[in-house]
Scaffold this motif. Structure first.
Motif, mmCIF file in Angstrom:
data_model
loop_
_atom_site.group_PDB
_atom_site.id
_atom_site.type_symbol
_atom_site.label_atom_id
_atom_site.label_comp_id
_atom_site.label_asym_id
_atom_site.label_seq_id
_atom_site.Cartn_x
_atom_site.Cartn_y
_atom_site.Cartn_z
ATOM 1 N N GLU A 94 30.768 50.391 42.808
ATOM 2 C CA GLU A 94 29.948 49.735 43.690
ATOM 3 C C GLU A 94 29.670 48.317 42.712
ATOM 4 O OE1 GLU A 94 26.334 51.465 44.496
ATOM 5 O OE2 GLU A 94 26.991 52.172 45.631
ATOM 6 N N LYS A 95 29.445 49.230 41.018
ATOM 7 C CA LYS A 95 29.642 47.757 40.539
ATOM 8 C C LYS A 95 30.541 47.225 39.922
ATOM 9 C CE LYS A 95 25.032 48.102 39.155
ATOM 10 N NZ LYS A 95 24.316 47.072 40.196
ATOM 11 N N THR A 96 31.625 47.138 39.990
ATOM 12 C CA THR A 96 33.224 47.155 40.442
ATOM 13 C C THR A 96 33.239 45.923 41.239
ATOM 14 O OG1 THR A 96 34.113 48.449 38.601
ATOM 15 C CG2 THR A 96 35.716 47.232 39.971
ATOM 16 N N THR A 97 32.564 46.161 42.838
ATOM 17 C CA THR A 97 33.389 45.567 43.390
ATOM 18 C C THR A 97 32.635 43.920 43.088
ATOM 19 O OG1 THR A 97 33.400 48.161 44.822
ATOM 20 C CG2 THR A 97 32.954 45.400 46.331
ATOM 21 N N GLY A 101 33.783 40.798 43.079
ATOM 22 C CA GLY A 101 32.790 38.956 43.753
ATOM 23 C C GLY A 101 32.389 38.007 42.708
ATOM 24 N N LYS A 102 31.581 38.392 41.839
ATOM 25 C CA LYS A 102 30.821 37.380 41.373
ATOM 26 C C LYS A 102 32.403 37.033 40.737
ATOM 27 C CE LYS A 102 27.002 38.043 41.141
ATOM 28 N NZ LYS A 102 26.027 37.357 42.145
ATOM 29 N N LEU A 107 35.779 31.656 39.913
ATOM 30 C CA LEU A 107 37.640 31.613 39.885
ATOM 31 C C LEU A 107 37.022 29.932 40.215
ATOM 32 C CD1 LEU A 107 40.090 34.466 40.253
ATOM 33 C CD2 LEU A 107 39.439 32.176 37.969
ATOM 34 N N ALA A 108 36.141 29.983 41.815
ATOM 35 C CA ALA A 108 36.345 29.020 42.640
ATOM 36 C C ALA A 108 34.846 28.307 41.626
ATOM 37 C CB ALA A 108 35.201 29.357 44.296
ATOM 38 N N VAL A 109 33.964 28.208 41.066
ATOM 39 C CA VAL A 109 33.525 27.165 40.391
ATOM 40 C C VAL A 109 34.440 26.640 38.919
ATOM 41 C CG1 VAL A 109 31.547 26.499 38.442
ATOM 42 C CG2 VAL A 109 31.379 28.397 40.774
ATOM 43 N N GLN A 110 34.991 27.398 38.986
ATOM 44 C CA GLN A 110 36.112 26.860 37.780
ATOM 45 C C GLN A 110 37.199 25.773 38.705
ATOM 46 O OE1 GLN A 110 38.633 29.986 35.674
ATOM 47 N NE2 GLN A 110 39.674 27.906 34.751
#
Length: 141
Positions: A94-97, A101-102, A107-110
């Protein structure tokens, strides 16, 4: 005389049977002692012992019961450890998923920052050219 010799022969046969029976009992006792020694040795490995005042069968039944209890306890501990490992693996997944996502968000913010930076550079260049044109078009006094 023949009655006496017959009785003597019967007595001799009985003595032979008694001696034979005693020898068989000694062999049986020796076998039982060997088995008991073997059992005591195996129990000693487990940290257990036999009580001389109690019957061997009763004690072995009790020991087997305790060993079954230990085995059941180990089985329950193993099951609990497996359940804990499975829960931990689920949490890690779950944490990996969540981290993936983060990572996508970052990447989108970058990408947005790179576009904004490019636009800022373009505006600076535009302002710089506009400033140069203004200086050229300024009337001299």
């Amino acid at each position: 005389p023949s009655l006496l010799s017959g009785l003597t022969e019967i007595q001799a046969q009985m003595n032979n049977m008694i001696q034979s029976t005693e020898e068989e009992l000694l062999e049986h006792k020796s076998f039982v002692d060997d088995v008991r020694t073997t059992i005591e040795g195996m129990l000693g490995v487990l940290g257990l012992s036999l009580d001389a005042d109690k019957g061997v069968g009763e004690q072995l039944t009790s020991i087997v019961g305790r060993m079954e209890g230990w085995a059941e306890g180990k089985k329950l501990r193993d099951e609990a450890a497996n359940a804990e490992r499975e829960a931990l693996a689920k949490t890690v997944a779950e944490k990996t998923t969540e981290l993936e996502g983060k990572s996508q968000e970052l990447l989108a913010v970058q990408g947005n920052l790179e576009r904004t930076n490019s636009q800022v550079s373009e505006v600076k260049s535009w302002l710089s050219r506009a400033g140069s044109l203004t200086l050229l078009n300024t009337p001299s006094s």
